[in-house]
Write an enzyme that holds these catalytic residues in place. Structure first.
Site, PDB file in Angstrom:
ATOM      1  N   TYR A   1      -6.806  -3.372  12.008  1.00 52.50           N
ATOM      2  CA  TYR A   1      -7.642  -2.203  11.725  1.00 52.50           C
ATOM      3  C   TYR A   1      -9.073  -2.406  12.200  1.00 52.50           C
ATOM      4  O   TYR A   1     -10.011  -2.426  11.403  1.00 52.50           O
ATOM      5  CB  TYR A   1      -7.550  -1.856  10.235  1.00 52.50           C
ATOM      6  CG  TYR A   1      -6.177  -1.286   9.946  1.00 52.50           C
ATOM      7  CD1 TYR A   1      -5.932   0.069  10.104  1.00 52.50           C
ATOM      8  CD2 TYR A   1      -5.108  -2.119   9.619  1.00 52.50           C
ATOM      9  CE1 TYR A   1      -4.663   0.599   9.918  1.00 52.50           C
ATOM     10  CE2 TYR A   1      -3.837  -1.595   9.429  1.00 52.50           C
ATOM     11  CZ  TYR A   1      -3.619  -0.234   9.581  1.00 52.50           C
ATOM     12  OH  TYR A   1      -2.367   0.284   9.414  1.00 52.50           O
TER      13      TYR A   1
ATOM     14  N   GLU B   1       0.494  -1.449  14.048  1.00 52.69           N
ATOM     15  CA  GLU B   1      -0.341  -0.596  13.197  1.00 52.69           C
ATOM     16  C   GLU B   1      -1.774  -0.612  13.694  1.00 52.69           C
ATOM     17  O   GLU B   1      -2.313  -1.672  14.034  1.00 52.69           O
ATOM     18  CB  GLU B   1      -0.356  -1.083  11.737  1.00 52.69           C
ATOM     19  CG  GLU B   1       0.916  -0.839  10.972  1.00 52.69           C
ATOM     20  CD  GLU B   1       0.809  -1.259   9.496  1.00 52.69           C
ATOM     21  OE1 GLU B   1      -0.322  -1.331   8.956  1.00 52.69           O
ATOM     22  OE2 GLU B   1       1.861  -1.524   8.899  1.00 52.69           O
TER      23      GLU B   1
ATOM     24  N   ASP C   1       0.812  -1.223   0.000  1.00 53.79           N
ATOM     25  CA  ASP C   1       0.000   0.000   0.000  1.00 53.79           C
ATOM     26  C   ASP C   1       0.843   1.270   0.000  1.00 53.79           C
ATOM     27  O   ASP C   1       0.623   2.161   0.804  1.00 53.79           O
ATOM     28  CB  ASP C   1      -0.917  -0.067   1.244  1.00 53.79           C
ATOM     29  CG  ASP C   1      -1.906   1.074   1.315  1.00 53.79           C
ATOM     30  OD1 ASP C   1      -2.438   1.463   0.258  1.00 53.79           O
ATOM     31  OD2 ASP C   1      -2.145   1.570   2.431  1.00 53.79           O
TER      32      ASP C   1
END
Ligand code: GCB
Length: 604
Positions: free
Chosen positions: A474, A510, A177
């Protein structure tokens, strides 16, 4: 290690450095005839005589500078060339050319001769060019750069044929990404070394009671068999005063510094990032030329258990970011203004750590990290690793060999990340990462290793070979978008599950939410500034609970700043998960993060 040394070119009384940065002649190889430059031997003459050239700044990515879509999206080779002069006095020296990074494949010619090639971005390479040069005259350097990524490159990509309006075209695809920026990304330096020179230095530091221990190994080069070398090593403090009166002699040895000033990370000392200088002098009897190299070093210890990471015997808790080397117009090209601004912002927000996601950052960036006391998780360029093959494994190991060779002496580097989000659920992943891990450990047993994991805990096959488990997740973004009420329990549950499965320290590498600056909405709605702030807040609650459980060692927001990606409908001008915009101004969440990071600093 089997690789020759890769000490950063530093001036000294025995070494000169001359930059080749600036405007270079530049040509794109024609898309219909990728081999034209090679066939016509473009390196053998002035490029501007055979082709229409444009001027391209070095260092920079070439993609975003012009208005040409063709150049931005180009696949295959481009050619760079410039001329330079070499003084006659350099005839007495050895001359090297060093590239900080070229993405992805580089071939280098000096005058008419091919001198070296290198595969892999984000890592330096150099070659001795003494015998190719015209001394006291004009020389030419030509570099062909190819950005093609295949299933056997690091990172991986695919070239596919795809129909377009006037036929078919090659398309570069990749799953990672971030935009596959290309070009000569970091400085190009000519530098000299004497005939007999210091090729490499390896330093390991420790502490026994109140005594700092500096163990060193010097790798000399250019010595003839009959010559008796004299290698002298001393240590200077930050004021350039000898830290120990007596120098050490020999290619390896130990220097003891009573009551040393230790290297501490930010927040754990009023004076973080203290650096000494290791001064190495190499000479031989009956030769007046003496080589001198000064290496900045920090004195610290590093250890780890199944629950914590200890620096100078104190457990550390990391609060920071995943980042990118990315800026407007420059792409991935080294830009010292951006580098300086980023470290100002990192200090302003109270961070003490970052991960060099998803590739090694420049020497210049890590110099600042050493000096300011940031804790660095140093990542190799392997991202989204899949289709495991023997050749990929070899390249993957090479990337770690080159990374460790470059960064082994840096006090800021406290962990190696051997991959980001590899497909660790696949049956082959276990054996593959066992080998990568063993390779890394053999090169450097002094630092723990990790992988930024993306797969579910139960299916993972790589964790047992690591020292620290990092995970990217996420919640309330890719998983359950809009559901802020799912975050806290899931983060706690997942961190506990990783620790339960592997009995190792865990960190969250993350988490975050894409955010358009200026988009406001209450109650919080995806993409708004309020939503980003709330996503982070719900994680903070989880982290505070996890810290009480004793195995959780760090939190890393994705991302420090917005950055460019490939074109897709889930990205607006790129990935917007930055707490800062791409031009390095704060989004609303930045003020919120700042409160937490300062609070954590006080508490620890
Ligand atoms: C990830 C990747 C990172 C992406 C991020 C995202 O897991 O490691 O490279 O940018 O997710 O925002 O999708």
């Amino acid at each position: 290690s089997l690789l020759p040394g890769m000490l950063y070119p530093r001036e000294s009384e025995s070494r000169e450095v001359k930059s080749l940065d600036g405007m270079w002649d530049f040509v794109i190889s024609p898309s219909g005839d990728a081999l034209k430059g090679y066939r016509e031997a473009w390196f053998a003459d002035q490029l501007s005589k055979v082709e229409k050239v444009m001027q391209m700044p070095v260092p920079s990515s070439y993609n975003d500078i012009t208005t040409s879509r063709k150049l931005r999206d180009h696949i295959g080779a481009v050619w760079y060339q410039r001329s330079f002069f070499v003084p006659s006095s350099w005839r007495e020296q050895r001359v090297f050319v060093r590239f900080g990074s070229v993405n992805y494949l580089a071939q280098v010619w000096i005058n008419d001769e091919f001198v070296t090639n290198h595969e892999m971005g984000h890592l330096p390479f150099e070659a001795e060019i003494s015998s190719y040069l015209v001394y006291g005259g004009k020389n030419r350097i030509t570099v062909a750069v190819d950005n093609t990524l295949l299933q056997t490159s690091v990172p991986q990509g695919k070239i596919i044929d795809t129909p377009v309006d006037n036929g078919t075209t090659h398309l570069q695809t990749y799953t990672f990404d971030f935009f596959n920026y290309a070009g000569i990304h970091r400085p190009v330096l000519l530098h000299t070394k004497p005939r007999i020179y210091i090729e490499d230095i390896t330093v390991r530091t420790g502490l026994i009671g109140d005594t700092g221990i500096v163990k060193y190994i010097i790798q000399p080069a250019g010595l003839q068999e009959h010559e008796t070398p004299i290698c002298r090593v001393s240590i200077l403090d930050a004021k350039d005063i000898l830290a120990v009166q007596e120098p050490a002699y020999g290619f390896s040895g130990t220097i003891k510094i009573p009551f040393p000033k230790l290297w501490w990370p930010r927040g754990m000392s009023p004076n973080p990032g203290y650096l000494y200088t290791l001064k190495v002098t190499l000479s031989v009897a009956n030769d007046s030329k003496v080589d001198v190299y000064r290496l900045p070093i920090g004195i610290r210890t590093l250890a780890w258990t199944n629950t914590s990471l200890l620096l100078n015997d104190k457990p550390i808790y990391m609060r920071g970011f995943g980042r990118h080397e990315d800026s407007i117009l420059r792409g991935r090209g080294l830009d010292l203004v951006t580098v300086a601004r980023d470290h100002e912002l990192l200090q302003w927000i109270g961070a003490n750590a970052y991960r060099t996601s998803h590739y090694p950052y420049s020497d210049e960036v890590l110099d600042i990290a050493d000096r300011l006391g940031f804790l660095i998780i140093d990542e190799c360029p392997s991202v989204d690793t899949e289709n495991f093959s023997p050749i990929l494994l070899t390249r993957h190991k090479d990337s770690l060999s080159e990374l460790i060779r470059r960064d082994k002496n840096r006090p800021s580097v406290i962990m190696w990340s051997i991959a980001n989000e590899p497909r660790t659920q696949l049956p082959e992943a276990g054996e593959y990462f066992k080998q990568v891990a063993h390779h890394t450990k053999a090169l450097d047993p002094t630092r723990p290793i990790t992988i930024a994991m993306a797969r579910a805990v139960q299916e993972d096959k790589a964790g047992e070979y690591l020292d620290v488990i990092s995970f990217n997740r996420y919640n309330a973004w890719y998983n359950n978008p809009g559901r802020l009420d799912t975050i806290t329990s899931r983060v706690i549950g997942e961190a506990e599950a990783w620790h339960r499965k592997y009995n190792k320290p865990v960190l969250m590498s993350e988490y975050g939410a894409d955010t358009m600056p200026g988009l406001h909405e209450l109650p919080e709605y995806v993409w708004s500034e309020e939503y980003q702030k709330e996503v982070l807040s719900k994680h903070f609650i989880a982290f505070d609970q996890l810290r009480n459980e004793g195995f959780f060692i760090g939190e890393f927001i994705w991302n420090f700043a917005d950055f460019r990606t490939a074109q897709t409908y889930i990205r607006v001008g790129g990935n917007r998960k930055g707490v800062f915009t791409r031009d390095r101004q704060p989004k609303m969440a930045a003020f919120h993060v700042r409160k937490r990071y300062y609070f954590l600093q006080k508490e620890l």
